[in-house]
Structures are given as C-alpha cells and as structure tokens.
Design a protein around this motif. Structure first.
Motif: not given
Length: 184
Positions: A22-26, A29-33, A52-62, A66-71
């Motif tokens: 959750s922290i890394r997700l924030g 997104i902030n870095s991309l912004d 890959p598995n267990s890395f941030l961005g390992d699922s299409p939904e996640e 991320i992309i949606g929040q920035v868009r």
C-alpha cells in the motif's frame, strides 16, 4: 533529448506485506504524477511495466489502477500505458488477460521466455530467466496471433545473454529464427 518514444518504468519492487504494498503504491503514483508533465512536455509516453509475482504491479488490476489514478490528473490519456513483459506475464499467468482485455493499453513490449513459476521464490524473481522466445514454455503461436490483431508497436527482446548463452551470435540467431517464424 535521447529521441525515445516512451520511457519504461517499473511501478515498484518486491512487497513482503500488504502494508508495504500500500505504501509503495502511493509512492509509485506520486512519482508518476511528478515525472509525467516533464515527459508529456518532451513528447515521451510513460510505459508502466507489469511485474513478476509479489512485486508492485504484478496483476493487471493493480497496474491498471496505477495508470488510472495518474490518467485522472492529465488531459492526454495516451501519455501513459503498459509496457507488457511477456516473461513476467507468464510467471503470473496473466498473458491472456493482458492480450484479451488490455491490448489497447499496451504501448510497448518486452519479449522473452521462461519456464513459469517453478521455485515460488519471489524476492529476486529467479524464475524470470529472460530466455530467447521459444526456449521456454510460452505459447508463442497463440501470443503472436492475439498481438497481431491490433498491436502496432515494437518488440524489445529483453534477453540476458550472460544467463542464457556464451555465444552472442547464437543468441541473435535464436531471435532471428523467432522473427522469421512468427513475425514475417
């Protein structure tokens, strides 16, 4: 200016806990912004790589979250998209999801092969072998058939020769054979 069309960005690293994720997700997104206005100003798209598995961005939904929040914060929605990594998607069993649902969001591709998630040791992604296409277990005929429908971008062969071959000429031959078989 380097003259590139897009910049590939990893959304984040290995996450041990949901709190860390959750922290890394924030942070992601902030870095991309922060970097997107500069990229847009210079005509560069940001391509967020599936991981890959267990890395941030390992699922299409996640990744799409991320992309949606920035868009939401930019006018040019095409300024950010997906860098589809075939090896990572094979490890997470998401190739079909990306190619069937999100192909229009893919602006770049890293092409390489592996044998799937064998070790279930995710911290350093040891199963992410970066083999030449055809040297692992990805169904390339099916892959290319789906990609040819609408993907017009480039394939970047992301192969690690120091892990896969002592002979760069042999490695280049493998890539050439793949292109002749599937892409011409």
């Amino acid at each position: 200016k380097a003259g590139g069309r897009f910049l590939v960005v990893h959304p984040g690293d290995f996450c041990q806990t949901e709190e860390e994720r959750s922290i890394r997700l924030g942070f992601s997104i902030n870095s991309l912004d922060e970097i997107l206005p500069y990229a847009e100003k210079n005509g560069v798209c940001i391509a967020i790589e599936n991981m890959p598995n267990s890395f941030l961005g390992d699922s299409p939904e996640e990744l799409l979250y991320i992309i949606g929040q920035v868009r939401k914060k930019i006018s040019n929605k095409g300024a950010i998209g997906i860098c589809f990594d075939s090896g990572h998607a094979f490890l997470t069993k998401t190739i079909d999801i990306y190619l069937n649902k999100y192909l229009s969001d893919i602006i770049g591709m890293h092409i390489h092969d592996n044998f799937g998630d064998i070790n279930m040791d995710y911290r350093y992604a040891p199963d992410d072998k970066h083999l030449p296409p055809g040297k692992g277990c990805i169904d390339w005929a099916s892959f290319i058939k789906k990609v040819k429908k609408s993907y017009k971008g480039a394939f970047v062969f992301e192969i690690m020769p120091w892990q896969n071959s002592n002979n760069i000429i042999s490695l280049l031959g493998d890539i050439k054979s793949f292109i002749k078989k599937f892409c011409l």
